[in-house]
Every structure is written in structure tokens, then in C-alpha cells.
Design an enzyme around this catalytic site. Structure first.
Site, PDB file in Angstrom:
ATOM      1  N   ARG A 156       0.846  -1.205   0.000  1.00  0.00           N
ATOM      2  CA  ARG A 156       0.000   0.000   0.000  1.00  0.00           C
ATOM      3  C   ARG A 156       0.876   1.246   0.000  1.00  0.00           C
ATOM      4  NH1 ARG A 156      -3.775  -3.324   3.310  1.00  0.00           N
ATOM      5  NH2 ARG A 156      -2.597  -2.886   5.196  1.00  0.00           N
TER       6      ARG A 156
ATOM      7  N   PHE B 213     -11.526  -4.917  -5.307  1.00  0.00           N
ATOM      8  CA  PHE B 213     -11.501  -5.710  -4.062  1.00  0.00           C
ATOM      9  C   PHE B 213     -10.962  -4.821  -2.924  1.00  0.00           C
ATOM     10  CE2 PHE B 213     -10.565  -8.523  -7.683  1.00  0.00           C
ATOM     11  CZ  PHE B 213     -11.612  -9.424  -7.616  1.00  0.00           C
TER      12      PHE B 213
ATOM     13  N   CYS C 288      -2.480 -13.597  -3.206  1.00  0.00           N
ATOM     14  CA  CYS C 288      -2.197 -14.091  -1.853  1.00  0.00           C
ATOM     15  C   CYS C 288      -2.386 -15.607  -1.786  1.00  0.00           C
ATOM     16  CB  CYS C 288      -3.048 -13.375  -0.816  1.00  0.00           C
ATOM     17  SG  CYS C 288      -4.814 -13.636  -1.034  1.00  0.00           S
TER      18      CYS C 288
ATOM     19  N   ASP D 285      -6.351  -6.608  -6.037  1.00  0.00           N
ATOM     20  CA  ASP D 285      -5.935  -7.364  -4.839  1.00  0.00           C
ATOM     21  C   ASP D 285      -7.052  -8.306  -4.403  1.00  0.00           C
ATOM     22  OD1 ASP D 285      -4.464  -8.205  -2.640  1.00  0.00           O
ATOM     23  OD2 ASP D 285      -5.213  -6.587  -1.369  1.00  0.00           O
TER      24      ASP D 285
ATOM     25  N   ASP E  36     -16.119  -3.307  -4.134  1.00  0.00           N
ATOM     26  CA  ASP E  36     -16.119  -4.523  -3.316  1.00  0.00           C
ATOM     27  C   ASP E  36     -17.562  -5.036  -3.247  1.00  0.00           C
ATOM     28  OD1 ASP E  36     -13.828  -5.607  -1.118  1.00  0.00           O
ATOM     29  OD2 ASP E  36     -15.877  -6.293  -0.739  1.00  0.00           O
TER      30      ASP E  36
HETATM   31  N1  SAH Z   1      -7.017  -4.761  -0.785  1.00  0.00           N
HETATM   32  C1  SAH Z   1      -7.598  -4.938   0.517  1.00  0.00           C
HETATM   33  C2  SAH Z   1      -7.838  -6.399   0.859  1.00  0.00           C
HETATM   34  C3  SAH Z   1      -8.708  -7.145  -0.122  1.00  0.00           C
HETATM   35  S1  SAH Z   1      -9.422  -8.588   0.552  1.00  0.00           S
HETATM   36  C4  SAH Z   1      -6.732  -4.251   1.561  1.00  0.00           C
HETATM   37  O1  SAH Z   1      -5.641  -3.733   1.233  1.00  0.00           O
HETATM   38  O2  SAH Z   1      -7.128  -4.211   2.714  1.00  0.00           O
HETATM   39  C5  SAH Z   1     -10.496  -9.132  -0.707  1.00  0.00           C
HETATM   40  C6  SAH Z   1     -11.826  -8.384  -0.808  1.00  0.00           C
HETATM   41  O3  SAH Z   1     -12.467  -8.891  -1.984  1.00  0.00           O
HETATM   42  C7  SAH Z   1     -12.832  -8.598   0.305  1.00  0.00           C
HETATM   43  O4  SAH Z   1     -13.168  -7.348   0.836  1.00  0.00           O
HETATM   44  C8  SAH Z   1     -14.073  -9.229  -0.372  1.00  0.00           C
HETATM   45  O5  SAH Z   1     -15.298  -8.711   0.129  1.00  0.00           O
HETATM   46  C9  SAH Z   1     -13.880  -8.812  -1.796  1.00  0.00           C
HETATM   47  N2  SAH Z   1     -14.484  -9.647  -2.851  1.00  0.00           N
HETATM   48  C10 SAH Z   1     -14.493 -10.991  -2.979  1.00  0.00           C
HETATM   49  N3  SAH Z   1     -15.049 -11.367  -4.146  1.00  0.00           N
HETATM   50  C11 SAH Z   1     -15.397 -10.233  -4.795  1.00  0.00           C
HETATM   51  C12 SAH Z   1     -15.994  -9.940  -6.069  1.00  0.00           C
HETATM   52  N4  SAH Z   1     -16.330 -10.919  -6.912  1.00  0.00           N
HETATM   53  N5  SAH Z   1     -16.171  -8.652  -6.410  1.00  0.00           N
HETATM   54  C13 SAH Z   1     -15.826  -7.661  -5.558  1.00  0.00           C
HETATM   55  N6  SAH Z   1     -15.261  -7.861  -4.359  1.00  0.00           N
HETATM   56  C14 SAH Z   1     -15.032  -9.128  -3.975  1.00  0.00           C
END
Ligand code: SAH
Length: 397
Positions: free
Chosen positions: A211, A227, A341, A301, A249
Site C-alpha cells: 500500500r 476488491f 495471496c 488485490d 467490493d
Molecule cells: N485490498 C484490501 C484487501 C482485499 S481482501 C486491503 O488492502 O485491505 C479481498 C476483498 O475482496 C474482500 O473485501 C471481499 O469482500 C472482496 N471480494 C471478494 N469477491 C469479490 C468480487 N467478486 N467482487 C468484488 N469484491 C469481492
């Protein structure tokens, strides 16, 4: 007498290299009747003492090593491990002024199946192995010895516990129930963490460095943060002077927290400088592509796509698809910040997947920077599986 397991002939090699897992097929016989998670002595086929491990009769990983020394697995043992883990992180905490960090990274900190994140005075435990569950009282006692003022909360609501013969469980282990918002700070950004209602233990601490690194790509730019969870990269983009940030998200709770986080940091989000969009990223990317909407920066992500080897091929297709779409909606010279991840997908494979995405997108793509999990998620040399998070900055033409 402590129950014991004897390994099959020649199966001690990985243990001699200090890898902590003993698979069921590697075991010759079990002496005594060890209970779920009980500590056992581990011997080679010819009777040489090797380790102390936690026995897990239901799991393919039949035992996980606590120690390669002849020491008791008790409160004092957990105190030593926790103190060592804290010492490993002291420098980083001081340098980056962290009030939230991963205190225990399971196998990588010599505590298989135990993940503990610290948010201010709240310790949040995720216990994934039978041995972790068996030793929970000693672990809690040890944590209180090291952090007398801590509140301890368990977030073991994870499906993989089934493989160990454990039910999912959440709740207070000591002290107060966490409030809906515990505010931590990293790199000068305030982040509200919902320990009880958030994902995993509440926040993705592992992306902290990525980040911070992302900030150099965003000034004056239009950023799509896919995401987004509770804002993460989007908050850093605002701090880094992005012109506009769209956070996408599927979790409304995460998006609400993301907006709250932007306000908490007093970022100017008027005139739609920050948008919090409840959308499925797979669909959204196609819509943007079909409409011809373009961005300067796309952050990608996603959650873990591969939970097992059987899922790896499907996961590769998923990563390729979203990254191809991301490339297609970038302006020429735009930046793709992309991460995986999934521990089963190593850095080399991830690079190949991005290369495949580039071919399918019809764009010319250059890797310009690499990213890894933050230093409070260390990797023990004996446990390469601990390296799970990798990412690239790519320039897309
Ligand atoms: N980048 C974030 C962490 C991402 S975790 C950070 O730095 O904190 C992954 C996220 O993807 C979660 O919030 C989950 O709700 C979301 N997610 C999962 N499948 C998804 C989809 N198909 N479309 C949008 N969001 C999704």
C-alpha cells in the site's frame, strides 16, 4: 508417559531440515493414545528423538512440530515463542510507528496453526490446528504474561478447522469484547478495524508495504481499487494525491468502513473524489471495458483463489481473466498494481499468469516493480510455504 509417534523409514529428512509438518503417510506407528492436539514425542524409525509435535488424528498433516528441542510445551514455552516473535518485530514497529501488526505468523514463528494480530490492546487469535486448540489456555496465559493489558479475542471462524476435527468458534478469551471500531495507524494512515465483524482477524496487515509503495503511482491519477475491502489501497491513493478513486467490493460493510476511514483521515472526498461502489469486480471490469471507461491506475488485490492444489488451474484462469480485463481498461502508460495471496501460486507462476493476461489483452506490458508481504509476516527458511503474498507493478502500453 508422553505418547509418541515413530516415522516410517527415511521419512525424517524434512524434519531434520526443520520443516514442521508430519504427514500421515510418513508415520510408521503411534505409541499410546494421544488425544486431539496432544503433544507427542517424535522419533525416527530407528528410535532417534526428533521433535515435540501436536498430534492431529483427523488431518493429513498428522502432526505439527512445536519444538526441535527437548522442552515442555507449556505456558513458559509459549512465552518464549511470543517474546521471540515480538523481538523480531520491535524494529519494524518502531520504524513504521505501527499500532497494528501481525504478532504471530503461525509456522513462520514456530507456532503452527496460530495466527495472532495485534490492534492496539486487542489481540485477535485465529487457531487453525488441533495443537493450537489443545493448548489454548496456556497460550492465553502466555499472551497475558507478555501483554498484561491486552484483551484477547478469538476469530477461529474458518472452514479449514474441519480438516483438523475442530468446530468454528469465536468469542472473548480474556478481557473486553472488542468495540465495532479499533483505530490503528500505519504509515500515517488511520484505519478502523472491526475485529468482530470484519474479514479474518479484521484487517489485511500483510499488504501494508505494498500500500505504501503504491502511493508513488497515483498523484493526479484516476484510480480503480478492485476488491477494496475497508479502503486499504484507496486510502493511500487519496493520501498520495489521486484525482479520483473508485473502491469496488461486494461487501457493503467493508465499503461503509472504507468511507468512514476516508473521513477519519480527513481526506477530501467531496465532488466524488472517492466513490465506494458495491459491485462484483468480474462484472464491473467487463462493463468498464465494454463502455470504454479508462483508468490511469488499477489495483487488483483479490481474495485467495486457490485453497488447494486441485484449485490451482482454476485459480490461474481467474487471475488471468481479471488481470487481462484490468490491462484493457488502462490508458496507455497506465499502471497495474496486481497481487496474489494464494500461497500455492508462487511468484514465478504468477508472473506467467500476468504474461498470459498481457497476451490476451493485446497490450504491451512491462514489469517495473515487485512486492511481497510486509516484514511482520516473516518466512522461516525451513518453511518456504510462509511466502504467500506477491505482487507486481506493471506499466501497460
Ligand atoms: N485490498 C484490501 C484487501 C482485499 S481482501 C486491503 O488492502 O485491505 C479481498 C476483498 O475482496 C474482500 O473485501 C471481499 O469482500 C472482496 N471480494 C471478494 N469477491 C469479490 C468480487 N467478486 N467482487 C468484488 N469484491 C469481492
Amino acid at each position: 508417559m508422553t505418547p509418541a509417534i515413530y516415522l516410517a523409514k527415511g521419512r525424517e529428512k524434512s524434519l531434520l531440515r526443520r520443516h514442521p509438518w508430519i504427514f500421515s503417510r510418513g508415520i510408521h506407528k503411534v505409541d499410546g493414545e494421544p488425544q486431539l492436539g496432544e503433544t507427542v514425542d517424535v522419533f525416527s524409525h530407528d528410535g532417534r528423538w526428533l521433535a515435540k509435535a501436536a498430534y492431529s488424528p483427523k488431518s493429513q498433516i498428522r502432526a505439527r512440530v512445536w519444538s526441535f528441542d527437548k522442552e515442555a510445551i507449556d505456558t513458559a514455552f509459549f512465552i518464549r515463542r511470543i517474546e521471540q516473535a515480538q523481538r523480531l518485530r520491535d524494529e519494524l514497529i518502531e520504524r513504521d510507528g505501527l499500532t497494528g501488526y501481525r504478532l504471530i505468523a503461525a509456522e513462520s514463528d514456530g507456532l503452527p496453526g496460530i495466527t495472532i494480530d495485534k490492534y492496539q490492546d486487542y489481540l485477535v487469535c485465529q487457531l487453525l490446528s488441533a495443537g493450537a486448540e489443545f493448548n489454548k489456555p496456556a497460550l492465553v496465559e502466555a499472551l497475558l504474561h507478555c501483554f498484561p493489558n491486552a484483551n484477547i479475542y478469538e476469530r477461529s471462524d474458518v472452514a479449514v478447522r474441519k480438516k483438523e476435527g475442530l468446530e468454528e468458534t469465536v468469542g472473548v478469551l480474556h478481557g473486553e469484547e472488542p468495540p465495532a471500531s479499533v483505530v490503528i495507524e500505519e504509515n500515517g494512515v488511520k484505519i478502523s478495524v472491526d475485529i468482530v465483524g470484519g474479514h479474518k482477524t479484521g484487517f489485511y496487515l500483510d499488504q501494508r508495504d505494498s500500500r505504501a509503495q503504491s502511493m508513488k503511482y497515483v498523484e493526479g491519477k484516476e484510480v480503480l481499487n478492485c476488491f477494496s475491502y475497508t479502503g486499504g489501497f484507496g486510502l493511500y491513493a487519496l493520501k498520495g494525491g489521486a484525482k479520483r478513486v473508485i473502491n469496488a467490493d461486494v461487501s457493503q460493510h467493508a465499503l461503509d468502513t472504507a468511507k468512514y476511514n476516508a473521513e477519519l483521515n480527513e481526506f477530501d472526498i467531496s465532488k466524488k473524489r472517492a466513490v465506494f461502489l458495491n459491485a462484483d469486480v468480474f462484472k464491473l471490469l467487463r462493463e468498464y471495458r465494454d463502455q470504454g471507461t479508462k483508468f490511469d491506475v488499477v489495483v487488483m488485490d483479490p481474495p485467495k483463489f486457490a485453497e488447494s492444489k486441485a484449485q490451482l488451474n482454476g485459480a490461474c484462469r481467474g487471475y488471468k481473466d481479471i488481470n487481462m480485463l484490468a490491462m484493457q481498461i488502462l490508458k496507455p502508460g497506465g499502471t497495474l498494481l496486481t497481487y496474489s495471496c494464494s500461497g500455492l501460486m508462487d511468484q514465478v507462476l504468477f508472473q506467467k499468469v500476468i504474461a498470459d493476461a498481457a497476451v490476451d489483452s493485446g497490450r504491451s506490458v512491462k514489469f517495473v516493480e515487485r512486492f511481497e508481504q510486509a516484514a511482520d509476516h516473516p518466512i522461516d527458511t525451513a518453511y518456504p510455504e510462509g511466502f504467500y503474498l506477491k505482487g507486481f507493478a506493471c506499466k501497460v502500453f
